[in-house]
Design a protein around this motif. Sequence first.
Motif, short mmCIF file in Angstrom:
data_model
loop_
_atom_site.label_atom_id
_atom_site.label_comp_id
_atom_site.label_asym_id
_atom_site.label_seq_id
_atom_site.Cartn_x
_atom_site.Cartn_y
_atom_site.Cartn_z
N ILE A 451 0.82 -1.21 0.00
CA ILE A 451 0.00 0.00 0.00
C ILE A 451 0.86 1.26 0.00
O ILE A 451 0.35 2.36 0.24
CB ILE A 451 -0.96 0.01 1.20
N GLY A 452 2.16 1.08 -0.25
CA GLY A 452 3.03 2.23 -0.47
C GLY A 452 3.84 2.70 0.71
O GLY A 452 4.70 3.57 0.55
N SER A 522 11.63 7.69 0.95
CA SER A 522 10.98 7.35 -0.32
C SER A 522 11.37 5.96 -0.80
O SER A 522 12.38 5.39 -0.37
CB SER A 522 11.38 8.38 -1.39
N TRP A 523 10.57 5.46 -1.71
CA TRP A 523 10.95 4.27 -2.46
C TRP A 523 11.94 4.67 -3.53
O TRP A 523 11.90 5.78 -4.05
CB TRP A 523 9.72 3.63 -3.12
N ARG A 533 3.02 4.86 -3.46
CA ARG A 533 3.29 5.83 -2.41
C ARG A 533 3.12 7.25 -2.91
O ARG A 533 2.50 8.10 -2.24
CB ARG A 533 4.71 5.63 -1.88
N GLU A 534 3.64 7.53 -4.08
CA GLU A 534 3.55 8.89 -4.62
C GLU A 534 2.09 9.28 -4.84
O GLU A 534 1.71 10.43 -4.59
CB GLU A 534 4.35 8.98 -5.91
N SER A 536 -0.47 8.16 -3.05
CA SER A 536 -1.10 8.36 -1.74
C SER A 536 -0.69 9.69 -1.12
O SER A 536 -1.44 10.27 -0.34
CB SER A 536 -0.72 7.22 -0.79
N LEU A 537 0.51 10.19 -1.51
CA LEU A 537 0.98 11.48 -1.00
C LEU A 537 0.59 12.64 -1.90
O LEU A 537 0.96 13.77 -1.65
CB LEU A 537 2.51 11.44 -0.83
N GLY A 538 -0.15 12.33 -2.97
CA GLY A 538 -0.61 13.38 -3.88
C GLY A 538 0.45 13.92 -4.79
O GLY A 538 0.37 15.06 -5.26
N LYS A 539 1.47 13.12 -5.07
CA LYS A 539 2.56 13.58 -5.94
C LYS A 539 2.24 13.26 -7.40
O LYS A 539 1.52 12.32 -7.71
CB LYS A 539 3.88 12.90 -5.54
#
Length: 539
Positions: A451-452, A522-523, A533-534, A536-539
């Motif tokens: 899930i990131g 970060s990954w 992940r990006e 989920s963080l709004g990137k």
Amino acid sequence: MKNTYYYPLLFLGAALLSACSRQEKPAKPITAEEIKSHIAVLANDSLLGRKPFTAGEPKTINYISQQFKKLGLEPGNNGSYFQEVPMVEITGSPVATMEISGGKSPIILNNLTDFVASTRQELDEVELKNSPLVFVGYGIIAPEYHHNDYAGLDVKGKTVIVLVNDPGFKGDTMTYYGRWTYKYDEAARQGAAGVIIVHQTKEASYPWSVVASSFPGAKLYLQQKDKHLGRCKVEGWITEDAAKKLFSSIGITDDLRALARKKDFKAIPLNLNASLTIHNKLKYSTSHNVIATLKGSTNPGEYIIYTAHWDHLGVGKPDAKGDSIYNGAVDNADGVAALISMAKAFSEAKEKPQRSIIFLAVTAEEQGLLGSEYYATHPIYPLNKTIADLNMDALGSYGETKDFAITGKGQNELDEYVTKYANAEGDIVVGDRNPIAGSYYRSDHFNFAKIGVPALDMNNGDNSLAHGEAWGKKQQEDYTAHHYHQASDNYSPEMDASGMAQVANLLFNVGYQLSNETTYPSWKDGSEFKAIREKSLGK
């Protein structure tokens, strides 16, 4: 690298020695004796092998929660130290043979000798009846590698045969797509009636005997609203010899791996049909994750999670000494013991962490990482505010080492934190000992990675501080061969827990630094989890 902040529990004198010109030694608040004291309780026969749904569960989770409470940690789930994990136990009994028809003569495969099979569908009986067999290579859809074994294929009502592992996306290092769990998931998404994996010892990293002994019997699954009717009717394995028999019967004698790795590979209908019936017994119950929180001093809305699974295999077949209780002292009473010791170290730190620290002991890892999966899909704390998961599973009982092993080294920036603190002690950091085994996808940290959330799983290295590298490797091999998932994985007062404390202290320092930063690790490029992940963080 991020800046280093104040480390708790350092001697004042050391702090005054040229702090600006050289790095201070990492803190070591966790002792081997403390870890052993908890293992002695958690691996005691009275806990009956800590299997979910048994009388050993309440004894186990109550001990863990009581330790958290004694330390003054807050209940982690809205006033409770427990998170309920609803599960179903399915005891599947396949009929003695699987019949393969459609060729010149029927092919009969024998249960355990040639195949194993189970189902997640919550029905009294499931049946494959003349289900067409299709070879779909590795059974993978991986857009980032421009790979799709299901391209242009309709497998509804059919049974797919797939190879274990992956075609070498990262050389000898297995990716998530190589895991058998992924292959079952993908076959279900494609609507297949059945999915059968061809076992190959090197690619699986274990022999057929492991499959034949561990696959049958009762299995736990998370309860689902559709009662798992969206899954394939049958999930199973066949031996490589059985697969060769099937393929040669229709004139295919090529190496299946070479065949599936061709750039122009397309799924191959075998013009054979599989028939198999599985009878089930169903039991519904609820297990529990144990969770406690140390609220951050200035940034309590961001979280670092430490995880370890509390469960083991319960009571099983007696060994040669008549012992039938699988206590799992190393796997994973020591990880939970380290978790409790970690909680004590944080609670006694002179400078409290600025971000919140979560201590999560999860259930049913041995049944398929179910407790961590449930938390990941039913998070108590926001995942996009969860900085990292630091996991402890089966820490070595052979003393301190000069190296540390990061499972899945190269996945994310947490590697650099570990390397920093290892190097400060004159130690080195290595990657997977057996990268083809895909170990990064086989413990609870993986459900956070999916899930990131940047996730780290690490263990002792090979190079024993007292006895050297060859001796250390021998201890690991001995544990795997004679004690892993055996009744002999017991606590002993002579157990050397110094290496467990070594890993726990390193992870304490990593988590403490993360808790006092404002940035997010970060990954790395090339990781399967970076895009998740990006997003989920709004990137």
